[in-house]
Design a protein around this motif. Structure first.
Motif, PDB file in Angstrom:
ATOM      1  N   GLU A   1       0.891  -1.221   0.039  1.00 51.82           N
ATOM      2  CA  GLU A   1       0.036  -0.124   0.107  1.00 51.82           C
ATOM      3  C   GLU A   1       0.835   1.229   0.100  1.00 51.82           C
ATOM      4  O   GLU A   1       0.415   2.241   0.062  1.00 51.82           O
ATOM      5  N   SER A   2       2.166   1.212   0.157  1.00 53.83           N
ATOM      6  CA  SER A   2       3.138   2.252   0.262  1.00 53.83           C
ATOM      7  C   SER A   2       3.541   2.464  -1.065  1.00 53.83           C
ATOM      8  O   SER A   2       4.276   3.695  -1.504  1.00 53.83           O
ATOM      9  N   LEU A   3       3.301   1.490  -1.905  1.00 53.95           N
ATOM     10  CA  LEU A   3       3.757   1.804  -3.257  1.00 53.95           C
ATOM     11  C   LEU A   3       3.051   2.872  -3.962  1.00 53.95           C
ATOM     12  O   LEU A   3       2.036   3.336  -4.006  1.00 53.95           O
TER      13      LEU A   3
ATOM     14  N   SER B   1     -16.370  -4.195  -0.556  1.00 48.02           N
ATOM     15  CA  SER B   1     -15.976  -3.089   0.274  1.00 48.02           C
ATOM     16  C   SER B   1     -15.019  -3.331   1.045  1.00 48.02           C
ATOM     17  O   SER B   1     -14.721  -4.688   1.398  1.00 48.02           O
ATOM     18  N   PHE B   2     -13.921  -2.459   1.436  1.00 51.85           N
ATOM     19  CA  PHE B   2     -12.921  -2.543   2.287  1.00 51.85           C
ATOM     20  C   PHE B   2     -12.614  -1.388   3.052  1.00 51.85           C
ATOM     21  O   PHE B   2     -13.213  -0.411   2.689  1.00 51.85           O
ATOM     22  N   LYS B   3     -11.654  -1.565   3.853  1.00 58.20           N
ATOM     23  CA  LYS B   3     -11.398  -0.301   4.705  1.00 58.20           C
ATOM     24  C   LYS B   3     -10.327   0.335   4.188  1.00 58.20           C
ATOM     25  O   LYS B   3      -9.931   0.015   3.237  1.00 58.20           O
ATOM     26  N   ASN B   4      -9.819   1.398   4.612  1.00 56.95           N
ATOM     27  CA  ASN B   4      -8.663   2.442   3.921  1.00 56.95           C
ATOM     28  C   ASN B   4      -8.932   2.814   2.694  1.00 56.95           C
ATOM     29  O   ASN B   4      -8.281   2.647   1.835  1.00 56.95           O
ATOM     30  N   SER B   5     -10.258   3.263   2.486  1.00 55.56           N
ATOM     31  CA  SER B   5     -10.629   3.473   0.794  1.00 55.56           C
ATOM     32  C   SER B   5     -10.068   4.683   0.550  1.00 55.56           C
ATOM     33  O   SER B   5     -10.050   5.069  -0.667  1.00 55.56           O
ATOM     34  N   ASN B   6      -9.438   5.605   1.383  1.00 53.63           N
ATOM     35  CA  ASN B   6      -8.744   6.640   0.964  1.00 53.63           C
ATOM     36  C   ASN B   6      -7.265   6.552   0.461  1.00 53.63           C
ATOM     37  O   ASN B   6      -6.821   7.387   0.035  1.00 53.63           O
ATOM     38  N   LYS B   7      -6.698   5.280   0.499  1.00 48.79           N
ATOM     39  CA  LYS B   7      -5.633   5.022  -0.020  1.00 48.79           C
ATOM     40  C   LYS B   7      -5.689   4.570  -1.606  1.00 48.79           C
ATOM     41  O   LYS B   7      -6.639   4.210  -2.055  1.00 48.79           O
TER      42      LYS B   7
ATOM     43  N   ILE C   1      -3.840   2.633  -3.256  1.00 46.30           N
ATOM     44  CA  ILE C   1      -3.736   1.056  -3.431  1.00 46.30           C
ATOM     45  C   ILE C   1      -4.303   0.192  -2.391  1.00 46.30           C
ATOM     46  O   ILE C   1      -4.128   0.942  -1.145  1.00 46.30           O
ATOM     47  N   PHE C   2      -5.044  -0.655  -2.771  1.00 46.59           N
ATOM     48  CA  PHE C   2      -5.640  -1.447  -1.914  1.00 46.59           C
ATOM     49  C   PHE C   2      -4.923  -3.057  -1.976  1.00 46.59           C
ATOM     50  O   PHE C   2      -4.987  -3.644  -3.052  1.00 46.59           O
ATOM     51  N   ALA C   3      -4.693  -3.469  -1.046  1.00 49.66           N
ATOM     52  CA  ALA C   3      -4.384  -4.755  -0.867  1.00 49.66           C
ATOM     53  C   ALA C   3      -5.203  -5.653  -0.033  1.00 49.66           C
ATOM     54  O   ALA C   3      -5.449  -5.224   1.224  1.00 49.66           O
ATOM     55  N   ARG C   4      -5.663  -6.807  -0.553  1.00 51.80           N
ATOM     56  CA  ARG C   4      -6.693  -7.522   0.369  1.00 51.80           C
ATOM     57  C   ARG C   4      -6.395  -8.127   1.610  1.00 51.80           C
ATOM     58  O   ARG C   4      -6.882  -8.170   2.536  1.00 51.80           O
ATOM     59  N   GLY C   5      -4.991  -8.592   1.625  1.00 49.79           N
ATOM     60  CA  GLY C   5      -4.399  -9.096   2.934  1.00 49.79           C
ATOM     61  C   GLY C   5      -5.061 -10.289   3.277  1.00 49.79           C
ATOM     62  O   GLY C   5      -5.269 -11.163   2.495  1.00 49.79           O
ATOM     63  N   TRP C   6      -5.318 -10.437   4.743  1.00 49.42           N
ATOM     64  CA  TRP C   6      -5.636 -11.774   5.459  1.00 49.42           C
ATOM     65  C   TRP C   6      -6.862 -11.436   6.158  1.00 49.42           C
ATOM     66  O   TRP C   6      -6.580 -10.179   6.975  1.00 49.42           O
ATOM     67  N   THR C   7      -7.419 -12.439   6.622  1.00 49.69           N
ATOM     68  CA  THR C   7      -8.204 -12.182   7.900  1.00 49.69           C
ATOM     69  C   THR C   7      -8.262 -13.419   8.585  1.00 49.69           C
ATOM     70  O   THR C   7      -7.748 -14.500   8.268  1.00 49.69           O
ATOM     71  N   MET C   8      -8.406 -13.573  10.045  1.00 53.25           N
ATOM     72  CA  MET C   8      -8.341 -14.627  10.927  1.00 53.25           C
ATOM     73  C   MET C   8      -9.585 -15.787  10.519  1.00 53.25           C
ATOM     74  O   MET C   8      -9.411 -16.973  10.583  1.00 53.25           O
TER      75      MET C   8
END
Length: 327
Positions: A157-159, A189-195, A197-204
């Motif tokens: 997301e920093s790229l 829908s996802f969080k941090n929509s103001n960035k 770049i969005f990376a889907r990541g992982w969930t528990m």
């Protein structure tokens, strides 16, 4: 979604393609539900398979568990792949069978699970959406994995967008897939929509569903519900045994006579069992009562039959466990 849509084209010489077929989505997470809703909106017959609760909005999506009651076998439980039968695509959101435990050569591709999907279910599209973050959690566990997974997401997301590869959409992606999904409000829908770049990541939830998914009894670690070669062999043996029982039913009082080769094999196995210093051999209910229940012992009981091929395969593993962990 676009890659998983089964399409039929070239009918009557026409270049027009239309959606027709079945797809299976593995997982109960938000991304799996998004994919299932999207495929159903595009006209695909969709089944979503999960061990937990599933929140799908489209009423045409069929929700299944790994095991399904079979209507053909008097309610006997079968795996979801056997229950569904033939399908065109499988989208796996919690694992990746292309990196399975039984990898084959590059010419055949993928694990034995993918091979069985092709041969038994006529499924030639296996798509895994497993992210690198999810893989890190699987490899490192919930204690050491989250730090590495979150660091990877933060790096992505920093790229700057200029450093990312531009993907050229495949044919028909805009008008046939994207436009239809937007018109029907199928959005992820996802969080941090103001960035940027969005990376889907992982969930528990993803981790626990994959980790707690029941495994097949073949001992290969394959998730239950996928068709395995062992399962096919056992089904064939079971049907043959049922047929033999039906043929012997008119003379149920008569005992089956073993041929000399069968008697020799069973005698040899019985001798090996008696000589096993790590596992106590118990025969029948009377033996169980004498050696276990009457003495109120805590133990692990392996119920087996000497003529059972699967039991023979498990026996060395059971003996190894007994040798390593005492009486």
């Amino acid at each position: 979604i676009h890659c998983a849509v089964p399409r039929v084209g070239g009918v009557g010489g026409s270049e027009v393609e239309f959606t027709s077929g079945k797809a299976v989505v593995i997982g109960g997470n938000d991304y799996a539900c998004f994919i299932a809703n999207g495929l159903a909106t595009l006209g695909v017959d969709v089944s979503i398979v999960s061990t937990g609760g599933v929140n799908v909005k489209h009423d045409q999506v069929q929700i299944l568990s790994p095991s399904v009651d079979s209507e053909e076998d008097d309610g006997e439980e079968v795996g979801f792949a056997t229950a569904i039968g033939k399908f065109d695509s499988l989208i796996d959101t919690i694992s990746n069978e292309r990196k399975g435990i039984a990898n084959l050569s590059a010419t055949t591709g993928g694990s034995t699970v993918i091979q069985m999907l092709r041969t038994k279910n006529q499924c030639h599209r296996y798509i895994s959406t497993l992210t690198k973050s999810q893989q890190l959690i699987k490899d490192e566990g919930v204690f050491f994995g989250p730090g590495k997974a979150n660091a990877h997401v933060k790096y992505l997301e920093s790229l700057s967008p200029q450093k990312c590869t531009t993907l050229i959409p495949s044919s028909g992606f805009g008008p046939s897939t994207l436009q239809t999904l937007l018109e029907n409000n199928i959005l992820f829908s996802f969080k941090n929509s103001n960035k940027a770049i969005f990376a889907r990541g992982w969930t528990m939830k993803d981790f626990w569903e994959e980790a707690s998914w029941p495994r097949d009894s073949s001992g290969t670690g394959v998730r239950y519900g996928f068709v395995t070669e062992e399962e096919e062999d056992l089904d064939a043996l079971f049907r043959a045994e049922q047929l033999q029982m039906q043929q012997r039913r008119p003379d149920a009082s008569a005992e089956r006579t073993l041929d000399p080769a069968e008697e020799a094999e069973l005698d040899e196995q019985a001798t090996e069992d008696r000589q096993n210093p790590y596992v106590k051999q118990i025969i029948g209910v009377e033996g169980l009562a004498e050696h276990v229940t009457s003495q109120r012992k805590s133990c692990v009981v392996f119920v087996a039959m000497r003529s059972c091929r699967t039991c023979k395969g498990i026996n060395p593993v059971f003996t190894k466990i007994a040798r390593e962990h005492g009486s």
